[in-house]
Design a protein around this motif. Structure first.
Motif, PDB file in Angstrom:
ATOM      1  N   PHE A  78      44.031 -69.891  35.459  1.00 28.36           N
ATOM      2  CA  PHE A  78      44.426 -68.855  34.498  1.00 28.36           C
ATOM      3  C   PHE A  78      43.322 -68.686  33.459  1.00 28.36           C
ATOM      4  O   PHE A  78      42.884 -67.579  33.168  1.00 28.36           O
ATOM      5  N   GLN A  79      42.852 -69.791  32.922  1.00 29.55           N
ATOM      6  CA  GLN A  79      41.817 -69.745  31.897  1.00 29.55           C
ATOM      7  C   GLN A  79      40.519 -69.144  32.447  1.00 29.55           C
ATOM      8  O   GLN A  79      39.882 -68.332  31.786  1.00 29.55           O
ATOM      9  N   SER A  80      40.145 -69.510  33.662  1.00 28.23           N
ATOM     10  CA  SER A  80      38.903 -68.955  34.224  1.00 28.23           C
ATOM     11  C   SER A  80      39.025 -67.449  34.457  1.00 28.23           C
ATOM     12  O   SER A  80      38.059 -66.715  34.270  1.00 28.23           O
ATOM     13  N   ILE A  81      40.206 -66.992  34.833  1.00 25.99           N
ATOM     14  CA  ILE A  81      40.427 -65.547  34.975  1.00 25.99           C
ATOM     15  C   ILE A  81      40.281 -64.869  33.615  1.00 25.99           C
ATOM     16  O   ILE A  81      39.594 -63.853  33.478  1.00 25.99           O
ATOM     17  N   MET A  82      40.907 -65.449  32.613  1.00 25.40           N
ATOM     18  CA  MET A  82      40.876 -64.860  31.274  1.00 25.40           C
ATOM     19  C   MET A  82      39.469 -64.841  30.684  1.00 25.40           C
ATOM     20  O   MET A  82      39.122 -63.938  29.923  1.00 25.40           O
ATOM     21  N   GLU A  83      38.661 -65.829  31.013  1.00 24.86           N
ATOM     22  CA  GLU A  83      37.309 -65.919  30.465  1.00 24.86           C
ATOM     23  C   GLU A  83      36.292 -65.115  31.263  1.00 24.86           C
ATOM     24  O   GLU A  83      35.141 -65.004  30.869  1.00 24.86           O
ATOM     25  N   SER A  84      36.735 -64.526  32.372  1.00 19.61           N
ATOM     26  CA  SER A  84      35.832 -63.752  33.207  1.00 19.61           C
ATOM     27  C   SER A  84      35.433 -62.455  32.507  1.00 19.61           C
ATOM     28  O   SER A  84      36.278 -61.751  31.939  1.00 19.61           O
ATOM     29  N   SER A  85      34.150 -62.155  32.560  1.00 20.65           N
ATOM     30  CA  SER A  85      33.721 -60.870  32.000  1.00 20.65           C
ATOM     31  C   SER A  85      33.925 -59.788  33.067  1.00 20.65           C
ATOM     32  O   SER A  85      33.994 -60.082  34.256  1.00 20.65           O
ATOM     33  N   ASN A  86      34.048 -58.577  32.632  1.00 22.81           N
ATOM     34  CA  ASN A  86      34.225 -57.436  33.550  1.00 22.81           C
ATOM     35  C   ASN A  86      35.499 -57.501  34.385  1.00 22.81           C
ATOM     36  O   ASN A  86      35.510 -57.017  35.511  1.00 22.81           O
ATOM     37  N   LEU A  87      36.536 -58.094  33.875  1.00 21.71           N
ATOM     38  CA  LEU A  87      37.801 -58.119  34.607  1.00 21.71           C
ATOM     39  C   LEU A  87      38.309 -56.682  34.718  1.00 21.71           C
ATOM     40  O   LEU A  87      38.420 -55.990  33.704  1.00 21.71           O
ATOM     41  N   PRO A  88      38.616 -56.220  35.933  1.00 21.94           N
ATOM     42  CA  PRO A  88      39.013 -54.830  36.118  1.00 21.94           C
ATOM     43  C   PRO A  88      40.479 -54.545  35.775  1.00 21.94           C
ATOM     44  O   PRO A  88      40.973 -53.460  36.024  1.00 21.94           O
ATOM     45  N   CYS A  89      41.154 -55.541  35.222  1.00 26.26           N
ATOM     46  CA  CYS A  89      42.555 -55.368  34.885  1.00 26.26           C
ATOM     47  C   CYS A  89      42.834 -56.088  33.579  1.00 26.26           C
ATOM     48  O   CYS A  89      42.064 -56.926  33.136  1.00 26.26           O
ATOM     49  N   GLU A  90      43.961 -55.722  33.001  1.00 25.90           N
ATOM     50  CA  GLU A  90      44.418 -56.399  31.788  1.00 25.90           C
ATOM     51  C   GLU A  90      45.491 -57.400  32.194  1.00 25.90           C
ATOM     52  O   GLU A  90      46.466 -57.029  32.858  1.00 25.90           O
TER      53      GLU A  90
END
Length: 186
Positions: A17-29
């Motif tokens: 979860f944390q790695s997803i949240m810290e990802s830059s350029n995430l195409p979704c909220e």
């Protein structure tokens, strides 16, 4: 234009979860963290990151269909289009599957179809394989049987313990899952 909305389902520590949240350029909220274990440390991570949470105890419902129906209503109220399972330790049932068909993704710590289900790292370690890895796949009605989106190998080293292998697998998970999300979410 507003981003597509997604929810992350997790049951434990929440490192994916944390790695997803810290990802830059995430195409979704990521508009919701769903957790089925009150007190899990992922809830605190979500609070720190400002992500709303929905925490429930499945034992308080009469059936899986009942709590999944509640989840579907909550997700639809928030206009969630995608669900990312990140250490969610429940089998997704037909209520959620049908409402989000083709839009539920899971990460699993093995090279599926090898070592499906619980304790995949332990299973691989005990089997003495030379190579295991990480799989990101769509969810279907089976256990870790849905169509594979991406896989990455992790070599099992001679001096590995189950714990050192787990750490290396998690490092791959934390890179691979956000990358896959960027590829599939439109």
């Amino acid at each position: 234009m507003s981003k597509v909305k997604a929810a992350v389902f997790a049951s434990g520590a929440g490192s994916n979860f944390q790695s997803i949240m810290e990802s830059s350029n995430l195409p979704c909220e990521i508009s919701l963290l769903v957790c089925d274990r009150p007190g899990a440390s992922v809830i605190e991570k979500a609070d720190k990151l400002g992500v709303p949470t929905y925490v429930f105890n499945p034992k308080e419902y009469g059936s899986k269909q009942e709590f999944e129906g509640t989840l579907v209503s909550k997700l639809q109220d928030l206009n969630v289009s995608w669900i990312f399972l990140a250490g969610y330790m429940r089998i997704v049932g037909p209520t959620l599957l049908n409402a989000f068909e083709g839009k539920i993704v899971n990460i699993h710590p093995s090279l599926l179809p090898d070592f499906p289900g619980k304790d995949a790292i332990g299973q691989a370690y005990k089997a003495g394989v030379k190579k295991t890895g990480v799989t990101v796949h769509y969810i279907d009605a089976g256990i870790d049987t849905g169509p594979i989106i991406a896989q990455e190998s992790v070599e099992v080293l001679e001096n590995d313990t189950e714990e050192t292998l787990k750490k290396r697998i998690q490092q791959v998970e934390h890179q691979l899952y956000p990358k896959v999300i960027q590829q599939i979410v439109k």
